[in-house]
Scaffold this motif. Structure first.
Motif, PDB file in Angstrom:
ATOM      1  N   ILE A   1      -2.245  -5.621  -4.921  1.00 52.77           N
ATOM      2  CA  ILE A   1      -2.238  -4.191  -5.231  1.00 52.77           C
ATOM      3  C   ILE A   1      -1.672  -3.987  -6.632  1.00 52.77           C
ATOM      4  O   ILE A   1      -0.550  -4.406  -6.926  1.00 52.77           O
ATOM      5  CB  ILE A   1      -1.421  -3.402  -4.191  1.00 52.77           C
ATOM      6  CG1 ILE A   1      -2.056  -3.531  -2.806  1.00 52.77           C
ATOM      7  CG2 ILE A   1      -1.323  -1.929  -4.591  1.00 52.77           C
ATOM      8  CD1 ILE A   1      -1.255  -2.905  -1.684  1.00 52.77           C
ATOM      9  N   VAL A   2      -2.494  -3.379  -7.486  1.00 54.94           N
ATOM     10  CA  VAL A   2      -2.086  -3.123  -8.873  1.00 54.94           C
ATOM     11  C   VAL A   2      -1.897  -1.625  -9.042  1.00 54.94           C
ATOM     12  O   VAL A   2      -2.784  -0.841  -8.707  1.00 54.94           O
ATOM     13  CB  VAL A   2      -3.155  -3.624  -9.869  1.00 54.94           C
ATOM     14  CG1 VAL A   2      -2.753  -3.308 -11.302  1.00 54.94           C
ATOM     15  CG2 VAL A   2      -3.400  -5.110  -9.686  1.00 54.94           C
ATOM     16  N   LYS A   3      -0.743  -1.221  -9.561  1.00 53.72           N
ATOM     17  CA  LYS A   3      -0.478   0.198  -9.821  1.00 53.72           C
ATOM     18  C   LYS A   3      -0.716   0.482 -11.293  1.00 53.72           C
ATOM     19  O   LYS A   3      -0.188  -0.209 -12.167  1.00 53.72           O
ATOM     20  CB  LYS A   3       0.941   0.559  -9.399  1.00 53.72           C
ATOM     21  CG  LYS A   3       1.145   0.418  -7.892  1.00 53.72           C
ATOM     22  CD  LYS A   3       2.416   1.061  -7.408  1.00 53.72           C
ATOM     23  CE  LYS A   3       2.492   1.005  -5.883  1.00 53.72           C
ATOM     24  NZ  LYS A   3       3.677   1.669  -5.365  1.00 53.72           N
TER      25      LYS A   3
ATOM     26  N   MET B   1      -3.219  10.428   0.390  1.00 55.00           N
ATOM     27  CA  MET B   1      -2.559   9.248   0.929  1.00 55.00           C
ATOM     28  C   MET B   1      -3.260   8.710   2.168  1.00 55.00           C
ATOM     29  O   MET B   1      -3.366   7.496   2.367  1.00 55.00           O
ATOM     30  CB  MET B   1      -1.087   9.593   1.264  1.00 55.00           C
ATOM     31  CG  MET B   1      -0.194   8.389   1.342  1.00 55.00           C
ATOM     32  SD  MET B   1      -0.194   7.449  -0.184  1.00 55.00           S
ATOM     33  CE  MET B   1      -0.067   5.799   0.459  1.00 55.00           C
ATOM     34  N   THR B   2      -3.777   9.596   3.017  1.00 54.19           N
ATOM     35  CA  THR B   2      -4.471   9.162   4.232  1.00 54.19           C
ATOM     36  C   THR B   2      -5.687   8.327   3.871  1.00 54.19           C
ATOM     37  O   THR B   2      -5.924   7.262   4.451  1.00 54.19           O
ATOM     38  CB  THR B   2      -4.918  10.376   5.081  1.00 54.19           C
ATOM     39  OG1 THR B   2      -3.770  11.182   5.350  1.00 54.19           O
ATOM     40  CG2 THR B   2      -5.555   9.932   6.371  1.00 54.19           C
ATOM     41  N   ASN B   3      -6.464   8.809   2.898  1.00 52.51           N
ATOM     42  CA  ASN B   3      -7.646   8.064   2.456  1.00 52.51           C
ATOM     43  C   ASN B   3      -7.270   6.710   1.865  1.00 52.51           C
ATOM     44  O   ASN B   3      -7.958   5.711   2.083  1.00 52.51           O
ATOM     45  CB  ASN B   3      -8.425   8.873   1.421  1.00 52.51           C
ATOM     46  CG  ASN B   3      -9.034  10.132   2.004  1.00 52.51           C
ATOM     47  OD1 ASN B   3      -9.040  10.330   3.221  1.00 52.51           O
ATOM     48  ND2 ASN B   3      -9.543  10.988   1.152  1.00 52.51           N
ATOM     49  N   LEU B   4      -6.176   6.669   1.112  1.00 51.42           N
ATOM     50  CA  LEU B   4      -5.730   5.413   0.506  1.00 51.42           C
ATOM     51  C   LEU B   4      -5.288   4.412   1.565  1.00 51.42           C
ATOM     52  O   LEU B   4      -5.567   3.220   1.462  1.00 51.42           O
ATOM     53  CB  LEU B   4      -4.591   5.669  -0.481  1.00 51.42           C
ATOM     54  CG  LEU B   4      -4.997   6.203  -1.855  1.00 51.42           C
ATOM     55  CD1 LEU B   4      -3.768   6.592  -2.668  1.00 51.42           C
ATOM     56  CD2 LEU B   4      -5.835   5.197  -2.618  1.00 51.42           C
ATOM     57  N   ASN B   5      -4.598   4.887   2.593  1.00 50.62           N
ATOM     58  CA  ASN B   5      -4.162   3.991   3.673  1.00 50.62           C
ATOM     59  C   ASN B   5      -5.358   3.402   4.408  1.00 50.62           C
ATOM     60  O   ASN B   5      -5.384   2.208   4.732  1.00 50.62           O
ATOM     61  CB  ASN B   5      -3.249   4.730   4.655  1.00 50.62           C
ATOM     62  CG  ASN B   5      -1.828   4.836   4.138  1.00 50.62           C
ATOM     63  OD1 ASN B   5      -1.320   3.917   3.509  1.00 50.62           O
ATOM     64  ND2 ASN B   5      -1.178   5.954   4.392  1.00 50.62           N
TER      65      ASN B   5
ATOM     66  N   ASN C   1       2.472   5.168  -3.090  1.00 50.99           N
ATOM     67  CA  ASN C   1       3.550   4.372  -2.493  1.00 50.99           C
ATOM     68  C   ASN C   1       3.027   3.172  -1.711  1.00 50.99           C
ATOM     69  O   ASN C   1       3.743   2.581  -0.914  1.00 50.99           O
ATOM     70  CB  ASN C   1       4.454   5.243  -1.605  1.00 50.99           C
ATOM     71  CG  ASN C   1       3.713   5.830  -0.413  1.00 50.99           C
ATOM     72  OD1 ASN C   1       2.532   5.519  -0.193  1.00 50.99           O
ATOM     73  ND2 ASN C   1       4.388   6.667   0.361  1.00 50.99           N
ATOM     74  N   LEU C   2       1.754   2.807  -1.927  1.00 45.26           N
ATOM     75  CA  LEU C   2       1.212   1.599  -1.295  1.00 45.26           C
ATOM     76  C   LEU C   2       1.906   0.377  -1.881  1.00 45.26           C
ATOM     77  O   LEU C   2       2.238   0.337  -3.058  1.00 45.26           O
ATOM     78  CB  LEU C   2      -0.295   1.481  -1.555  1.00 45.26           C
ATOM     79  CG  LEU C   2      -1.218   2.511  -0.913  1.00 45.26           C
ATOM     80  CD1 LEU C   2      -2.669   2.151  -1.218  1.00 45.26           C
ATOM     81  CD2 LEU C   2      -1.019   2.597   0.584  1.00 45.26           C
TER      82      LEU C   2
END
Length: 196
Positions: free
Chosen positions: A107-109, A71-75, A96-97
């Motif tokens: 943002i596409v999930k 999650m840190t890398n994604l943020n 959860n972005l």
């Protein structure tokens, strides 16, 4: 024109929300520039800087981070994409972005098992699929030039690109193991520098 606000208590200029956002992005650009100037990796060869400006029309970078799970890398990646004007960030459906109401970043999930189908669709739309790969040796960041329409697929630092995705790749960029996340962000900046 920006609205200037004077604080009645102190009679000093107080920046509005938009100016604060601009200042924040400018600070990020300054930090990226400092990193590039002090980095051992010459990510912008002289040929990049000498080449004539390429029209930004139709240039599009899609960052696919479905394989990243920290999650840190994604943020951090989300902030880089916003600062550099990336249009689409593809993440795992378990992330959860989310987009903000003022966000220009889409943002596409996506479920990881549907990534193969998504990349196939993008290839039919003439996107180049470029993946990052971990390496302990020298890298080819310096020489690489992006196609105008590119999907940049970020791998997980601990795992290789899944076998079912490899046949879809047009190119693989090897990046240093000891600075994997940082180098991924620099690739986004390199695309931005090349086309804008």
């Amino acid at each position: 024109m920006l609205n200037h606000h004077i604080c009645p208590m102190t009679n000093y200029y107080k920046p509005n929300r938009f100016e604060k956002l601009l200042n924040c992005h400018q600070l990020k650009f300054n930090r990226l520039n400092e990193t590039i100037l002090t980095s051992k990796i010459d990510i912008y060869p002289k040929s990049d800087l000498d080449s004539p400006n390429i029209s930004a029309n139709n240039a599009d970078l899609i960052v696919a981070a479905v394989l990243m799970d920290e999650m840190t890398n994604l943020n951090d990646l989300l902030q880089t994409c916003r600062a550099l004007g990336v249009r689409s960030l593809i993440v795992s459906d378990s992330s959860n972005l989310s987009e903000s109401s003022e966000d220009t970043l889409h943002i596409v999930k996506l479920k990881p098992e549907l990534l193969n189908k998504y990349l196939r669709e993008k290839k039919l739309e003439n996107y180049n699929i470029v993946a990052t790969q971990n390496t302990a040796t020298n890298n080819n960041l310096i020489e690489y030039r992006f196609a105008k329409q590119t999907v940049l697929l970020f791998s997980n630092q601990q795992r290789d690109i899944p076998e079912n995705l490899k046949p879809l790749l047009d190119n693989t960029i090897e990046i240093p193991h000891n600075d994997f996340q940082h180098a991924q962000h620099l690739l986004i900046f390199k695309f931005f520098k090349q086309y804008y």
